[in-house]
Design a protein around this motif. Structure first.
Motif: not given
Length: 843
Positions: A506-526
């Motif tokens: 569940e911890r791993q899934r939540t952390h992945r959701r965080v990345g997807r949410a920020l990417a969906g808000a227009g942020y680019v992962e670096a």
């Protein structure tokens, strides 16, 4: 390591039909990375012969110097008459022996030689340079001038060994013995099942008291030092063609006979050597640690300031070389010079040969410290055979006597620190268990003996490791030798069978959701390296007692400028933003999720090595965890430039502190946690545009992070765009604040009841605090709350502001009455008034 196939055949009787590609396949199967096989002489065809320059006529009527030469090529041209050749080079004279390409020859690059009229004469051939023949760098970049003993008309392709194949091997750090012809020849002999003619098997005289004096003050840094002396060298002696060509094929440039011989023996045996001009030595040779601040001018002409950890070679004057890295200029072999009046040639006639063994870690650190990587240091830091030092010195002496007419002095100096051979105990079936293949004891013993090990025992083997394999330290290393020699390609392919029901936590899934949410808000992962330099804390304006200044330092960092593990994600993200902005991308929104490293008091900080042949016990795992720093997972964003682009749809909008705060809310929403946002002052943020983020854990507010606009001084120090904003959150804190998995919203079929409320508060009261208490007082009926107006002016008084909120109430099972909605609104206002001093506007 470049390995000429012709040289390799001296040590292994390969079948005559074997090509470089065949040898490459065998060595790759044995675990060596042979990157390429270079075909020397490809595209070169004769006639290419030795010629003697008879006459040279200078043609002066042209813009550049041109020479019309006649060259004796014997019967190679079919007539015996001198060959007429036009040449522009000037590094040869009448009587010199040169290499001549006759008409019909084709040089590398499809350069065809034919008779042609040029500069008013007919040129019937070409006098060749090494570059034109594809010979590599010989240091002269001019016409090849051959020794006078070679016969006119001799086939130059054979003389210069122009046809060959060269294997280019990428030697990994654990296979340092393959940085020599001896090591590669051993692997080749094993791969083909052929005997090896070991070039290190030489008759070496016993050490005595008559050799050049040597004093080793640091036997740990230098556990073996051999010195031999050769006198009576001919200063005019030059390296023979065969020696020069082998060096060139191996990628080294011929310099002078003494230096070429030491380089040749290093390539042959893997033992780096150094030759000193004995007349330039002052007293005994010493080995010690440098004194901090000592200076030495190395052979490359650079003055270097030494560190106290550097191992140096000395005489009575001080340092004369950086041990295992590079020699000093004050004792180098002198180039031969000719007196213009007497014609007498002078140069080095007495040489002291050094063959030593130095500590690998010390040499590696010194080479990195001085940014001075040499052929010697590359070998020492990967491991050199200490037993080969005496043989390498003997081989060098033999070649100097043979090629330069010298005499070897009887004195032999050898300083040795006593050491025992390394042994490893291993069950005979251990390679079988590692590979999942039934090799059997006989195969295991045979393969270990082939790599040079002595093996004793039956079911439990005691293996004595050869001196040239410092990488063999434990049973798994021995198992790897057996497996690679038996062939990795022979290992059966078995797919793993994961048990059902496993997957992401569940911890791993939540952390992945965080990345997807920020990417969906227009942020680019670096993604950034987790390393920082401590100077960045000053650039961020952190206080001297800030916890983020306490770092975990690496013993062997990738970069000396970034030796510590990060305690915050911001330096890496801000560095990425600066690089992208400097390359023309100005509207940026970047994010990263990852670990930071926070040391705690009383930690041992020493890594524990766990076993790999069984599952570690709970106590062993506890010791590992006790040595580790705290590693909270963080999420951070940085913004600069436009957040919304301008276009036909309307005006754009620059990113600001509110976007950083909104990013924090997006992250918190993935945990189902509610952020309490409050004004704060915290480096590196602007003191008037910084917010703290808190969450409720066990009824108490707990700090989860900060966000806002960066301080102008930080922006200037880091070279960032103006008004750069950032946010950083502790995901572990948010996880503790969450109430389990985020639940999907329930859609009610009943109508919403909207109540608006305007509250007057002091200017310094954050709107988020008012919103927090309104939500808390409204209770379960509150569906959403939104701030839709902020007013300041004369109507509400100085130092005040009016905040207007829209409160939406809805029940899941009924239509709310006006009284129910009004009661919920009044409760919300009452709680906000109690904690923030809010007053209903107009009341």
């Amino acid at each position: 390591m470049r390995v000429p196939l012709s040289w390799l055949r001296e040590y292994v009787d390969l079948p005559a039909t074997e090509t470089g590609r065949d040898v490459q396949a065998k060595l790759v199967s044995a675990g060596l990375e042979v990157e390429t096989v270079e075909q020397l002489g490809a595209g070169l065809t004769g006639p290419l012969v030795v010629g003697k320059v008879l006459t040279i006529e200078e043609l002066t009527e042209f813009k550049k110097p041109i020479r019309f030469c006649t060259v004796d090529v014997g019967q190679a041209n079919g007539t015996g008459e001198p060959q007429e050749i036009i040449c522009g080079a000037r590094n040869f004279a009448e009587g010199d022996k040169v290499v001549v390409a006759l008409p019909g020859a084709v040089l590398p690059g499809d350069f065809r030689i034919a008779e042609r009229k040029t500069y008013g004469r007919v040129s019937r051939g070409m006098i060749c340079s090494g570059d034109e023949l594809g010979m590599g760098d010989d240091g002269s970049h001019g016409i090849i001038v051959l020794p006078p003993e070679h016969e006119v008309g001799t086939d130059a392709t054979v003389l210069l060994e122009l046809y060959d194949e060269v294997l280019d091997i990428a030697v990994t750090p654990d296979r340092g013995y393959c940085l020599s012809m001896r090591g590669v020849a051993r692997e080749t002999a094993i791969a083909y099942g052929l005997p090896l003619r070991d070039p290190a098997l030489l008759d070496v005289p016993a050490p005595n008291a008559y050799g050049y004096p040597v004093r080793v003050a640091d036997p740990i840094g230098c556990d073996r030092f051999t010195a031999r002396t050769v006198v009576g060298l001919d200063p005019e002696a030059r390296s023979p063609i065969w020696l020069q060509r082998r060096l060139q094929k191996a990628g080294m440039r011929p310099i002078s006979l003494a230096v070429d011989v030491t380089n040749y023996v290093m390539l042959e045996l893997g033992q780096p050597l150094h030759a000193y001009d004995r007349t330039r030595l002052d007293g005994p040779i010493g080995v010690r640690r440098a004194e901090a601040g000592e200076k030495i001018t190395t052979l490359d002409g650079t003055v270097r300031v030494l560190d106290a950890e550097d191992l140096v070679i000395t005489d009575n004057r001080g340092p004369i070389g950086i041990a295992g890295v590079m020699g000093g200029a004050n004792t180098e072999i002198a180039d031969p010079t000719t007196d213009p009046e007497t014609g007498i040639v002078s140069g080095t006639t007495e040489v002291v040969v050094e063959a030593a063994h130095f500590d690998a870690i010390s040499i590696a650190r010194t080479a990195r410290r001085h940014k001075l990587s040499s052929e010697a240091s590359k070998r020492f830091e990967r491991g050199v055979d200490p037993q080969a030092a005496a043989a390498a010195a003997q081989r060098t002496v033999d070649l100097l006597v043979l090629l330069a007419g010298g005499t070897a002095e009887a004195g032999v100096t050898e300083v040795i620190a006593p050491s025992a051979p390394r042994t490893i105990a291993m069950p005979a079936n251990h390679p079988d268990k590692v590979a999942g293949v039934d090799y059997g004891r006989e195969t295991v013993v045979r393969r270990l003996q082939e790599v040079g090990c002595d093996v004793y025992g039956q079911d439990e083997l005691v293996v004595t490791v050869p001196s040239w394999r410092p990488d063999l330290n434990e049973p798994n290393d021995l198992a790897e030798e057996v497996i690679r020699l038996e062939g990795y390609e022979n290992l059966p392919s078995t797919l793993p069978k994961p048990p059902a029901g496993r997957g992401l936590t569940e911890r791993q899934r939540t952390h992945r959701r965080v990345g997807r949410a920020l990417a969906g808000a227009g942020y680019v992962e670096a993604l950034n390296y987790p390393f920082i330099g401590e100077q960045v804390f000053d650039q961020l304006g952190l206080d001297a007692d800030d916890a983020r200044r306490r770092v975990v330092k690496l013993v062997n960092p990738l970069s000396d400028e970034e030796p510590a593990l990060r305690t915050t994600l911001l330096p890496g993200l801000l560095g990425a933003l600066r690089r992208n902005d400097g390359r023309g991308s100005h509207d940026l929104a970047l994010f990263e999720t990852g670990l930071v490293f926070r040391p705690t008091e009383g930690q041992p900080g020493v890594a524990v090595r766990l076993p790999v042949d069984r599952r570690p016990g709970d106590e062993e795992i506890a010791r590992v965890n006790a040595a580790l720093p705290a590693q909270p997972r963080r999420a951070a964003v940085v913004l600069a430039g436009a957040r919304e682009q301008a276009g036909w749809w309307g005006k754009g909008r620059p990113s600001d502190w509110a976007d950083a705060i909104q990013a924090a809310r997006i992250v918190a929403a993935e945990f189902g946690a509610e952020l309490v946002v409050d004004a704060d002052q915290h480096a590196p943020w602007h003191p008037g545009r910084c917010a703290s983020f808190q969450v409720v854990i066990d009824g108490e507010l707990t700090l989860a992070g900060h966000g806002g606009e960066l301080h102008p001084r930080v922006v200037k120090a880091l070279g960032l765009p103006a008004r750069t904003c950032a946010m950083e959150l502790d995901l572990d804190v948010l996880e503790r604040a969450s109430e389990g998995p985020v639940k999907a919203p329930r859609i009610s079929a009943f109508p919403v009841a909207t109540q608006d409320v305007a509250l007057v508060v002091d200017q310094d009261v954050p709107s988020a605090a008012v919103e927090y208490y309104l939500a808390g007082g409204a209770g379960e009926l509150l569906e959403s709350i939104r701030l839709f107006d902020v007013y300041t002016g004369d109507q509400i008084g100085e130092g005040k502001k009016s905040l207007a909120y829209a409160l939406r109430f809805r029940a899941p099972d009924r239509t709310l009455t006006v009284d129910e909605a009004t009661a919920a609104r009044d409760a919300a206002v009452a709680l906000a008034a109690e904690h923030t001093g809010a007053v209903l506007r107009g009341a």
